[in-house]
Enzyme design. Sequence first.
Site, PDB file in Angstrom:
ATOM      1  N   GLU A   1      18.147 -16.932  -7.335  1.00  0.00           N
ATOM      2  CA  GLU A   1      17.711 -15.589  -7.733  1.00  0.00           C
ATOM      3  C   GLU A   1      17.156 -15.596  -9.163  1.00  0.00           C
ATOM      4  O   GLU A   1      16.144 -14.949  -9.454  1.00  0.00           O
ATOM      5  CB  GLU A   1      18.882 -14.604  -7.587  1.00  0.00           C
ATOM      6  CG  GLU A   1      18.635 -13.211  -8.106  1.00  0.00           C
ATOM      7  CD  GLU A   1      17.453 -12.480  -7.468  1.00  0.00           C
ATOM      8  OE1 GLU A   1      16.868 -12.991  -6.497  1.00  0.00           O
ATOM      9  OE2 GLU A   1      17.102 -11.409  -7.985  1.00  0.00           O
TER      10      GLU A   1
ATOM     11  N   ASN B   1      -1.988   1.898   5.793  1.00  0.00           N
ATOM     12  CA  ASN B   1      -1.062   0.872   5.323  1.00  0.00           C
ATOM     13  C   ASN B   1      -0.715   0.029   6.535  1.00  0.00           C
ATOM     14  O   ASN B   1      -0.271   0.558   7.556  1.00  0.00           O
ATOM     15  CB  ASN B   1       0.196   1.535   4.741  1.00  0.00           C
ATOM     16  CG  ASN B   1       1.285   0.525   4.411  1.00  0.00           C
ATOM     17  OD1 ASN B   1       0.998  -0.642   4.170  1.00  0.00           O
ATOM     18  ND2 ASN B   1       2.521   0.984   4.389  1.00  0.00           N
ATOM     19  N   GLY B   2      -0.933  -1.284   6.445  1.00  0.00           N
ATOM     20  CA  GLY B   2      -0.633  -2.161   7.579  1.00  0.00           C
ATOM     21  C   GLY B   2      -1.760  -3.144   7.793  1.00  0.00           C
ATOM     22  O   GLY B   2      -2.590  -3.363   6.901  1.00  0.00           O
TER      23      GLY B   2
ATOM     24  N   CYS C   1       0.829  -1.191   0.000  1.00  0.00           N
ATOM     25  CA  CYS C   1       0.000   0.000   0.000  1.00  0.00           C
ATOM     26  C   CYS C   1       0.875   1.257   0.000  1.00  0.00           C
ATOM     27  O   CYS C   1       1.843   1.351   0.753  1.00  0.00           O
ATOM     28  CB  CYS C   1      -0.944   0.064   1.196  1.00  0.00           C
ATOM     29  SG  CYS C   1      -2.087  -1.314   1.266  1.00  0.00           S
TER      30      CYS C   1
ATOM     31  N   ARG D   1       4.078   0.022  -4.756  1.00  0.00           N
ATOM     32  CA  ARG D   1       3.822  -0.558  -3.436  1.00  0.00           C
ATOM     33  C   ARG D   1       2.536  -1.386  -3.400  1.00  0.00           C
ATOM     34  O   ARG D   1       2.268  -2.099  -2.433  1.00  0.00           O
ATOM     35  CB  ARG D   1       3.732   0.559  -2.384  1.00  0.00           C
ATOM     36  CG  ARG D   1       4.978   1.400  -2.277  1.00  0.00           C
ATOM     37  CD  ARG D   1       4.805   2.464  -1.231  1.00  0.00           C
ATOM     38  NE  ARG D   1       4.683   1.892   0.086  1.00  0.00           N
ATOM     39  CZ  ARG D   1       5.688   1.656   0.922  1.00  0.00           C
ATOM     40  NH1 ARG D   1       6.911   1.978   0.559  1.00  0.00           N
ATOM     41  NH2 ARG D   1       5.476   1.127   2.090  1.00  0.00           N
TER      42      ARG D   1
ATOM     43  N   LYS E   1      13.369 -14.422 -10.152  1.00  0.00           N
ATOM     44  CA  LYS E   1      13.130 -13.327 -11.097  1.00  0.00           C
ATOM     45  C   LYS E   1      12.166 -13.777 -12.185  1.00  0.00           C
ATOM     46  O   LYS E   1      11.231 -13.086 -12.515  1.00  0.00           O
ATOM     47  CB  LYS E   1      14.476 -12.938 -11.724  1.00  0.00           C
ATOM     48  CG  LYS E   1      14.864 -11.542 -11.865  1.00  0.00           C
ATOM     49  CD  LYS E   1      14.994 -10.616 -10.730  1.00  0.00           C
ATOM     50  CE  LYS E   1      14.132 -10.743  -9.568  1.00  0.00           C
ATOM     51  NZ  LYS E   1      14.627 -10.162  -8.343  1.00  0.00           N
TER      52      LYS E   1
ATOM     53  N   TRP F   1      -2.622  -2.770  -1.802  1.00  0.00           N
ATOM     54  CA  TRP F   1      -2.234  -4.166  -1.978  1.00  0.00           C
ATOM     55  C   TRP F   1      -3.110  -4.930  -0.990  1.00  0.00           C
ATOM     56  O   TRP F   1      -2.943  -4.802   0.219  1.00  0.00           O
ATOM     57  CB  TRP F   1      -0.748  -4.369  -1.655  1.00  0.00           C
ATOM     58  CG  TRP F   1      -0.287  -5.750  -1.966  1.00  0.00           C
ATOM     59  CD1 TRP F   1       0.099  -6.242  -3.178  1.00  0.00           C
ATOM     60  CD2 TRP F   1      -0.135  -6.835  -1.039  1.00  0.00           C
ATOM     61  NE1 TRP F   1       0.460  -7.561  -3.065  1.00  0.00           N
ATOM     62  CE2 TRP F   1       0.328  -7.948  -1.767  1.00  0.00           C
ATOM     63  CE3 TRP F   1      -0.364  -6.980   0.332  1.00  0.00           C
ATOM     64  CZ2 TRP F   1       0.566  -9.187  -1.174  1.00  0.00           C
ATOM     65  CZ3 TRP F   1      -0.117  -8.209   0.923  1.00  0.00           C
ATOM     66  CH2 TRP F   1       0.350  -9.297   0.177  1.00  0.00           C
TER      67      TRP F   1
ATOM     68  N   LYS G   1       6.070  -3.901  -3.817  1.00  0.00           N
ATOM     69  CA  LYS G   1       7.510  -3.708  -3.684  1.00  0.00           C
ATOM     70  C   LYS G   1       8.018  -3.961  -2.265  1.00  0.00           C
ATOM     71  O   LYS G   1       8.954  -4.715  -2.057  1.00  0.00           O
ATOM     72  CB  LYS G   1       7.867  -2.279  -4.128  1.00  0.00           C
ATOM     73  CG  LYS G   1       9.343  -1.951  -4.067  1.00  0.00           C
ATOM     74  CD  LYS G   1      10.095  -2.690  -5.138  1.00  0.00           C
ATOM     75  CE  LYS G   1      11.582  -2.412  -5.106  1.00  0.00           C
ATOM     76  NZ  LYS G   1      12.315  -3.410  -5.899  1.00  0.00           N
TER      77      LYS G   1
ATOM     78  N   GLU H   1       8.481 -14.377 -10.822  1.00  0.00           N
ATOM     79  CA  GLU H   1       7.700 -13.232 -10.350  1.00  0.00           C
ATOM     80  C   GLU H   1       7.219 -12.306 -11.466  1.00  0.00           C
ATOM     81  O   GLU H   1       6.183 -11.682 -11.332  1.00  0.00           O
ATOM     82  CB  GLU H   1       8.418 -12.453  -9.236  1.00  0.00           C
ATOM     83  CG  GLU H   1       9.581 -11.592  -9.637  1.00  0.00           C
ATOM     84  CD  GLU H   1      10.144 -10.768  -8.462  1.00  0.00           C
ATOM     85  OE1 GLU H   1      11.355 -10.558  -8.451  1.00  0.00           O
ATOM     86  OE2 GLU H   1       9.378 -10.335  -7.592  1.00  0.00           O
TER      87      GLU H   1
ATOM     88  N   HIS I   1      17.556 -36.962  -7.412  1.00  0.00           N
ATOM     89  CA  HIS I   1      16.881 -37.550  -6.252  1.00  0.00           C
ATOM     90  C   HIS I   1      15.382 -37.284  -6.276  1.00  0.00           C
ATOM     91  O   HIS I   1      14.722 -37.378  -5.237  1.00  0.00           O
ATOM     92  CB  HIS I   1      17.524 -37.036  -4.959  1.00  0.00           C
ATOM     93  CG  HIS I   1      18.960 -37.454  -4.843  1.00  0.00           C
ATOM     94  ND1 HIS I   1      19.326 -38.734  -4.500  1.00  0.00           N
ATOM     95  CD2 HIS I   1      20.107 -36.780  -5.093  1.00  0.00           C
ATOM     96  CE1 HIS I   1      20.654 -38.821  -4.517  1.00  0.00           C
ATOM     97  NE2 HIS I   1      21.148 -37.640  -4.880  1.00  0.00           N
TER      98      HIS I   1
HETATM   99  O1  M6R Z   1      13.024  -4.518   0.696  1.00  0.00           O
HETATM  100  P1  M6R Z   1      13.584  -5.878   0.945  1.00  0.00           P
HETATM  101  O2  M6R Z   1      14.900  -6.092   0.318  1.00  0.00           O
HETATM  102  O3  M6R Z   1      13.581  -6.250   2.401  1.00  0.00           O
HETATM  103  O4  M6R Z   1      12.549  -6.855   0.213  1.00  0.00           O
HETATM  104  C1  M6R Z   1      12.698  -8.242   0.288  1.00  0.00           C
HETATM  105  C2  M6R Z   1      11.835  -8.933  -0.740  1.00  0.00           C
HETATM  106  O5  M6R Z   1      10.484  -8.622  -0.534  1.00  0.00           O
HETATM  107  C3  M6R Z   1      12.199  -8.572  -2.180  1.00  0.00           C
HETATM  108  O6  M6R Z   1      13.539  -8.807  -2.432  1.00  0.00           O
HETATM  109  C4  M6R Z   1      11.344  -9.381  -3.168  1.00  0.00           C
HETATM  110  O7  M6R Z   1      11.646 -10.732  -3.089  1.00  0.00           O
HETATM  111  C5  M6R Z   1      11.536  -8.860  -4.595  1.00  0.00           C
HETATM  112  N1  M6R Z   1      10.265  -8.636  -5.223  1.00  0.00           N
HETATM  113  C6  M6R Z   1      12.238  -9.788  -5.496  1.00  0.00           C
HETATM  114  O8  M6R Z   1      12.443  -9.273  -6.760  1.00  0.00           O
END
Ligand code: M6R
Length: 606
Positions: A479, A100-101, A2, A27, A483, A76, A601, A486, A502
């Site tokens: 990673e 937000n929260g 949010c 966000r 990527k 969100w 984000k 997502e 396995h």
């Molecule tokens: O702001 P942060 O680095 O703590 O966020 C951690 C994760 O939420 C963030 O890296 C998330 O996995 C990304 N969307 C990945 O691309």
Amino acid sequence: MCGIIGYTGNLDAKEVLLKGLSQLEYRGYDSAGIALEDGKGDVSLYKQVGQVANLKEVCQNAGIPLSHCGIGHTRWATHGGVTEQNAHPHQAGKVTLIHNGIIENYHELTDTYHLQGQLVSETDTEVAAQVIDHFYDGDPLKAIHSALEVLKGSFAFCILFADIPERIYCVRNVSPLVAAMSEQGAFVASDLTALISYSSSYFIVPEYHIMVMEKDHITLLDEQNQPVKPEMLEVNWDVESAQKGGYPFYMLKEIHEQPEAIRKTVLPRIKDGLPDFEQEQIPDSLFRNCQNIAIVACGTAMYAGMVGKALMEPMLRIPVSVNIASEFRYEQPLADEKTLVIVISQSGETIDTLAALRLAKNLGAPVLSVVNVKGSTIARESDYVLYTHAGPEIAVASTKAYAVQLASMYLIACRMSFVRGRYTVQEGKAFIENLLSCVPAIEKILEQTDEIEKAAHHIKAASDTYFIGRGLDYAYSLEGALKLKEISYIHAEAYAAGELKHGTIALIEENTPVVAFATQSHVFQKTISNIREVRARGAYVILITKESAEIPEGICDIHFTVDAKNDQFTGLPTVVILQLLAYYTSLSKGLDVDKPRNLAKSVTVE
Ligand code: M6R
């Protein structure tokens, strides 16, 4: 999680809010809404499901009268589906509010204050609005204080009271709020991106303080209602760095910003060829005295930690664990004053990471955080901070923030090795030279994206993909898979190459894409054998090796190489290939690269 914005001043509030919401949209983008106050206490709401663009369209055609005060929200969804009713702002009696929260006890509050039948949404936020209105008798401060006594959870609220024109009240617990004052008025937002075009100085609203915004000043009150002076900070980003700058998507722009971000993060910390953290006041004793390291983070930041572990353990010969923050915080972790806890976070606001940090401190462990956002909660609560200098990262998929987190892992690993007598000055200097050589290696990748685009066209039709590697390569593969999934919504699984047989190899069939990494010389032949195993079952293999590697004939369908003399430094260029692979796959599927579905984000709720 949010985005919220509030404004009172002499500008057109609708324009300020809509512009701010576009900047905060990363966000959350399930729905958006604004509330505008007409200068006499009347508040009008405008809400739309979907992206901020939908709300803009509605507002542009609604003939909205000029207003100079209002609040806005991009959601969100946590409680309640994506509907107009559930979109913020919410109203109850004289109260209009954005949040937000998460209000954890909203069920209980619904019963206590007999709200059944009165609520028009399914949200916890509307319950909070009702509770504040319940306590409101013309004194906003009293109402907010009373509500704070019963609300449990995390929140950042901006509140309008119908009979108090042109004024916004704000309060927060855990969820972030930053504020700024300029000649144009008073501004509040979830983060700096929405403020930087109005002011170069700002402050973080302290938890449980009430901020009263008026068009010509902001008053900050502590828990006893005593005025306190905000601690002003200077913005270290410029407006342009938070814009697309000619790129079609923020993600592509941010991928291209990596060489510069690495330089900015590494170079100021090099003294006489070695990493030096004197400016950050990180003492060598921190590195000398610890007996083990626990890295704590979420998502991409946690995968940067995986690279950190794979680097540090062989260099330091002490145990290094990588912990998912949401697990660490509830699973009685083994950490004490001899454990160096390294917390990694781009935003510095991820709630699980923050909770893990607080737990680590309670256990007596010193905490060093690697954070991108200056002045964020994680940075402020850590014993020591190593800021990364990626600048604002807007795309939900993290790219340049990961690169500088990796760069920080290298810096820490090198300083620690030196301090602990495991590296000579010469070895330390050579290490840093190798680290800096990653910059031209990345630039080389960025100049040859055609082949990566071709590989993406192959991947886009797949329903499942696998990423395999050993050691550091396995850490990169985690990673790479994250990527891809997502932003392209294709199932991607990272596996230690030797573990595949396995069980998981059962899933490989004709044309299944397998992204294989073989940049680690000591396990090169082993990985090649694993690639043969998947190839024998029809896999379409995209292979990444060092430039110098000699690969067997016919081992892969596409071959990418990275320019690295030393195996420890293959990560940065390799990951850029993976980022571009994900980017082009998402692009070729016609998806919104920067705003993948269901994501936001910064994850400021549990
Ligand atoms: O702001 P942060 O680095 O703590 O966020 C951690 C994760 O939420 C963030 O890296 C998330 O996995 C990304 N969307 C990945 O691309």
